[in-house]
Design a protein around this motif. Sequence first.
Motif, PDB file in Angstrom:
ATOM      1  N   ASN A  86      -9.860 -25.171 -28.537  1.00 20.92           N
ATOM      2  CA  ASN A  86      -9.825 -26.486 -27.901  1.00 20.92           C
ATOM      3  C   ASN A  86     -11.213 -27.095 -27.811  1.00 20.92           C
ATOM      4  N   ASP A  87     -12.230 -26.276 -27.498  1.00 17.75           N
ATOM      5  CA  ASP A  87     -13.590 -26.801 -27.472  1.00 17.75           C
ATOM      6  C   ASP A  87     -14.007 -27.281 -28.862  1.00 17.75           C
ATOM      7  N   ARG A  88     -13.628 -26.518 -29.878  1.00 16.11           N
ATOM      8  CA  ARG A  88     -13.950 -26.896 -31.251  1.00 16.11           C
ATOM      9  C   ARG A  88     -13.284 -28.216 -31.618  1.00 16.11           C
ATOM     10  N   LEU A  89     -11.988 -28.348 -31.315  1.00 21.41           N
ATOM     11  CA  LEU A  89     -11.266 -29.579 -31.644  1.00 21.41           C
ATOM     12  C   LEU A  89     -11.815 -30.766 -30.877  1.00 21.41           C
ATOM     13  N   SER A  90     -12.204 -30.538 -29.609  1.00 23.94           N
ATOM     14  CA  SER A  90     -12.778 -31.620 -28.824  1.00 23.94           C
ATOM     15  C   SER A  90     -14.038 -32.157 -29.492  1.00 23.94           C
ATOM     16  N   SER A  91     -14.850 -31.252 -30.050  1.00 26.91           N
ATOM     17  CA  SER A  91     -16.060 -31.679 -30.750  1.00 26.91           C
ATOM     18  C   SER A  91     -15.723 -32.502 -31.989  1.00 26.91           C
ATOM     19  N   HIS A  92     -14.688 -32.088 -32.718  1.00 26.93           N
ATOM     20  CA  HIS A  92     -14.270 -32.844 -33.905  1.00 26.93           C
ATOM     21  C   HIS A  92     -13.771 -34.235 -33.519  1.00 26.93           C
ATOM     22  N   LYS A 106      -1.200 -15.207 -37.310  1.00 21.81           N
ATOM     23  CA  LYS A 106      -2.027 -14.004 -37.275  1.00 21.81           C
ATOM     24  C   LYS A 106      -3.464 -14.254 -37.723  1.00 21.81           C
ATOM     25  N   ALA A 107      -3.718 -15.427 -38.275  1.00 17.36           N
ATOM     26  CA  ALA A 107      -5.048 -15.754 -38.798  1.00 17.36           C
ATOM     27  C   ALA A 107      -5.867 -16.474 -37.731  1.00 17.36           C
ATOM     28  N   ALA A 108      -7.091 -16.004 -37.498  1.00 12.13           N
ATOM     29  CA  ALA A 108      -7.952 -16.601 -36.479  1.00 12.13           C
ATOM     30  C   ALA A 108      -9.102 -17.400 -37.073  1.00 12.13           C
ATOM     31  N   VAL A 109      -9.677 -16.895 -38.166  1.00 10.58           N
ATOM     32  CA  VAL A 109     -10.849 -17.518 -38.786  1.00 10.58           C
ATOM     33  C   VAL A 109     -10.685 -17.462 -40.296  1.00 10.58           C
ATOM     34  N   ALA A 110     -11.135 -18.524 -40.982  1.00  9.79           N
ATOM     35  CA  ALA A 110     -11.148 -18.518 -42.443  1.00  9.79           C
ATOM     36  C   ALA A 110     -12.582 -18.546 -42.942  1.00  9.79           C
ATOM     37  N   ILE A 111     -12.787 -17.946 -44.093  1.00 13.63           N
ATOM     38  CA  ILE A 111     -14.069 -17.999 -44.799  1.00 13.63           C
ATOM     39  C   ILE A 111     -13.819 -18.649 -46.148  1.00 13.63           C
ATOM     40  N   LEU A 112     -14.616 -19.670 -46.473  1.00 15.95           N
ATOM     41  CA  LEU A 112     -14.564 -20.304 -47.790  1.00 15.95           C
ATOM     42  C   LEU A 112     -15.769 -19.840 -48.582  1.00 15.95           C
ATOM     43  N   LEU A 171      -8.405 -28.884 -39.033  1.00 25.46           N
ATOM     44  CA  LEU A 171      -7.664 -27.661 -38.748  1.00 25.46           C
ATOM     45  C   LEU A 171      -7.771 -27.302 -37.275  1.00 25.46           C
ATOM     46  N   SER A 172      -6.908 -26.404 -36.841  1.00 19.91           N
ATOM     47  CA  SER A 172      -6.913 -25.973 -35.449  1.00 19.91           C
ATOM     48  C   SER A 172      -7.783 -24.744 -35.241  1.00 19.91           C
ATOM     49  N   LYS A 173      -8.302 -24.168 -36.330  1.00 19.35           N
ATOM     50  CA  LYS A 173      -9.072 -22.926 -36.257  1.00 19.35           C
ATOM     51  C   LYS A 173     -10.339 -23.051 -37.097  1.00 19.35           C
ATOM     52  N   PRO A 174     -11.362 -22.266 -36.779  1.00 13.64           N
ATOM     53  CA  PRO A 174     -12.649 -22.435 -37.461  1.00 13.64           C
ATOM     54  C   PRO A 174     -12.676 -21.901 -38.883  1.00 13.64           C
ATOM     55  N   VAL A 175     -13.555 -22.531 -39.685  1.00 17.62           N
ATOM     56  CA  VAL A 175     -13.789 -22.134 -41.076  1.00 17.62           C
ATOM     57  C   VAL A 175     -15.288 -21.939 -41.266  1.00 17.62           C
ATOM     58  N   ILE A 176     -15.653 -20.828 -41.895  1.00 14.26           N
ATOM     59  CA  ILE A 176     -17.050 -20.504 -42.185  1.00 14.26           C
ATOM     60  C   ILE A 176     -17.275 -20.613 -43.687  1.00 14.26           C
ATOM     61  N   LEU A 231     -17.961 -29.642 -49.467  1.00 18.26           N
ATOM     62  CA  LEU A 231     -17.058 -28.597 -48.976  1.00 18.26           C
ATOM     63  C   LEU A 231     -17.728 -27.774 -47.881  1.00 18.26           C
ATOM     64  N   ALA A 232     -18.991 -27.406 -48.088  1.00 16.89           N
ATOM     65  CA  ALA A 232     -19.712 -26.618 -47.094  1.00 16.89           C
ATOM     66  C   ALA A 232     -19.873 -27.397 -45.790  1.00 16.89           C
ATOM     67  N   LEU A 233     -20.140 -28.701 -45.888  1.00 17.06           N
ATOM     68  CA  LEU A 233     -20.291 -29.531 -44.691  1.00 17.06           C
ATOM     69  C   LEU A 233     -18.983 -29.682 -43.931  1.00 17.06           C
ATOM     70  N   TRP A 234     -17.857 -29.588 -44.635  1.00 18.48           N
ATOM     71  CA  TRP A 234     -16.550 -29.636 -43.972  1.00 18.48           C
ATOM     72  C   TRP A 234     -16.349 -28.415 -43.090  1.00 18.48           C
ATOM     73  N   CYS A 235     -16.926 -27.292 -43.475  1.00 19.14           N
ATOM     74  CA  CYS A 235     -16.776 -26.064 -42.692  1.00 19.14           C
ATOM     75  C   CYS A 235     -17.536 -26.183 -41.365  1.00 19.14           C
ATOM     76  N   ASP A 236     -17.139 -25.374 -40.400  1.00 15.13           N
ATOM     77  CA  ASP A 236     -17.756 -25.430 -39.072  1.00 15.13           C
ATOM     78  C   ASP A 236     -19.140 -24.797 -39.064  1.00 15.13           C
ATOM     79  N   ILE A 237     -19.321 -23.730 -39.805  1.00 17.48           N
ATOM     80  CA  ILE A 237     -20.593 -23.008 -39.859  1.00 17.48           C
ATOM     81  C   ILE A 237     -20.880 -22.674 -41.314  1.00 17.48           C
ATOM     82  N   ARG A 238     -22.147 -22.821 -41.709  1.00 21.23           N
ATOM     83  CA  ARG A 238     -22.568 -22.492 -43.071  1.00 21.23           C
ATOM     84  C   ARG A 238     -23.511 -21.292 -43.022  1.00 21.23           C
TER      85      ARG A 238
END
Length: 273
Positions: free
Chosen positions: A224-230, A52-58, A105-110, A124-131
Amino acid sequence: MPKEDPSKLVLVEKRGTTTIVTINRPHKRNCVNGPAATALYQAFLDFDADPKAAVAILTGAGGNFCAGADLASIQNQDEANPMSAEWPDTLPGPIGPMGPTRMTLSKPVIAAISGFAVAGGLELALWCDIRIVDSTATLGVFCRLRGVPLIDGGTVRLPQVVGRGVAMDLMLTGRPVKAQEALKVQLATCYPPSYETVSETPALEQALALAASLANHPQTCMRNDRLSSHFASPIREAMLKEFEMGLNTLNSGEFIEAIRKFFDRKDSSSAKL
């Protein structure tokens, strides 16, 4: 100081399809010790497994994102950060010194950054997809000033995000980067998207709006586009070399005197209050 409750070091809140993971050590500017790293790692394992979770925020509690590894825990076996060179190929990946930093991860983290995101907190911030930053944010490689190495992806991910020239400036000087400069060098952004004007809206509020937007996209395509970039930029080998060289730095003992002076200065400042 009373012993911390391990169950409260990291807080997890679910708002619809968004999972908010909050480092909850505000008295330490959310510095991460071993138990906090373990709790962060588990929180993101659970997020990735939640259908049920699509996006995480750290983010961090009390006005700061994370001021790095807890230097007071470095020589405490019960509280020291995980320090293993073992890194199997299986996803999502093993625990890193700061917790989730070796995970794919399979899903994005902000990252929602208010206050300090420095040293290991920057990693930690650099590990996330968007800051996402607000006007209170300060980023930087502050561990340079204490003789403590970047050991959890900082030397690898920072050049990928801002380019080698800017990364070398930040890594060698250890200088603070305020929110406006972070936007300019594209280390971070605001939401609605801006690399020019710092938002006064709290970073978490901005990140929640961005997360809702990402959750509305067709998920298979986006993920899938996100994972391809990783996978197009494998960092495992480079991070293992960083870890090897970081251990060499720690084993030199150079940092011990710098940290002692740091804590002596803090104690002296507290005595004057």
